[in-house]
Design a protein around this motif. Structure first.
Motif, short mmCIF file in Angstrom:
data_model
loop_
_atom_site.label_atom_id
_atom_site.label_comp_id
_atom_site.label_asym_id
_atom_site.label_seq_id
_atom_site.Cartn_x
_atom_site.Cartn_y
_atom_site.Cartn_z
N ARG A 88 0.84 -1.21 0.00
CA ARG A 88 0.00 0.00 0.00
C ARG A 88 0.87 1.26 0.00
NH1 ARG A 88 -2.99 3.16 -1.74
NH2 ARG A 88 -4.16 4.53 -0.42
N LEU A 89 1.95 1.24 0.76
CA LEU A 89 2.88 2.38 0.74
C LEU A 89 3.48 2.55 -0.65
CD1 LEU A 89 4.62 2.00 4.20
CD2 LEU A 89 3.22 3.93 3.45
N HIS A 90 3.76 1.44 -1.32
CA HIS A 90 4.27 1.53 -2.69
C HIS A 90 3.24 2.17 -3.61
CE1 HIS A 90 7.47 -1.88 -2.19
NE2 HIS A 90 7.75 -0.78 -1.50
N SER A 95 8.38 4.42 0.24
CA SER A 95 9.12 3.21 0.55
C SER A 95 8.45 2.47 1.72
CB SER A 95 10.55 3.57 0.93
OG SER A 95 11.23 2.45 1.44
N GLY A 96 8.65 1.16 1.77
CA GLY A 96 8.13 0.37 2.87
C GLY A 96 8.76 0.70 4.21
N TRP A 97 9.90 1.37 4.18
CA TRP A 97 10.56 1.78 5.42
C TRP A 97 9.72 2.76 6.23
CZ3 TRP A 97 14.33 -1.02 7.22
CH2 TRP A 97 15.11 -1.74 6.35
N TRP A 98 8.72 3.39 5.62
CA TRP A 98 7.84 4.30 6.34
C TRP A 98 7.06 3.56 7.44
CZ3 TRP A 98 6.97 9.54 6.25
CH2 TRP A 98 7.69 10.26 5.31
N LEU A 99 6.96 2.25 7.34
CA LEU A 99 6.28 1.49 8.40
C LEU A 99 7.00 1.60 9.73
CD1 LEU A 99 5.00 -1.90 6.94
CD2 LEU A 99 3.70 0.03 7.78
N LEU A 100 8.27 1.93 9.70
CA LEU A 100 9.01 2.08 10.95
C LEU A 100 8.50 3.25 11.78
CD1 LEU A 100 12.65 1.26 9.81
CD2 LEU A 100 11.04 -0.19 11.04
N LEU A 101 7.68 4.10 11.19
CA LEU A 101 7.06 5.19 11.96
C LEU A 101 6.18 4.65 13.09
CD1 LEU A 101 5.96 7.97 9.47
CD2 LEU A 101 7.41 8.23 11.46
#
Length: 135
Positions: A88-90, A95-101
């Motif tokens: 979904r972020l893509h 980037s998928g790294w935004w999940l680290l938020l």
């Protein structure tokens, strides 16, 4: 292919094979609902087994036959929801790294929640591929 098998294939199996792909907003909602249903069912089965086997009074037996399947199903659901979130972020060209938020106390999870569930996807091609088909 029958309808329930097709839905299961779309919601769970095909998604795991497309780790770097994009997921539309509607498909993401369906994946979240499917993941939550799977978590509820596994929890219900866990507590049902725990109640049925509680007469044994053997803690190791109870943990092996109730806790281990619950742990495996929760890990699988966490994996599926993580893959769906990255896809979904893509779709919104992040980037998928935004999940680290999610790791930021208090502010991180609402920000990610807003990004995943409310921001529409990028029209056309973006850095992560072509626009997903409507599901």
């Amino acid at each position: 292919m029958s309808k329930p098998i097709s839905v299961f294939n779309d919601l769970f199996l095909r998604l795991t094979l497309q780790f770097g792909a994009r997921t539309s907003l509607s498909r993401f909602w369906k994946n979240c609902v499917g993941g939550m249903i799977a978590i509820c069912i596994s929890g219900f089965i866990h507590f049902l087994l725990l109640e049925l086997l509680s007469a044994r009074r053997d803690l190791q037996f109870l943990l092996l036959f109730t806790g281990l399947p619950l742990l495996i199903s929760l890990a699988w659901a966490f994996y599926l929801l993580t893959v769906a979130s990255i896809s979904r972020l893509h779709d919104i060209n992040l980037s998928g790294w935004w999940l680290l938020l999610h790791l930021v106390p208090a502010a991180g999870s609402p920000i990610v929640f807003f990004m995943l569930l409310l921001i529409p996807g990028t029209r056309g091609k973006n850095d992560f591929g072509s626009e997903p088909e409507f599901f």
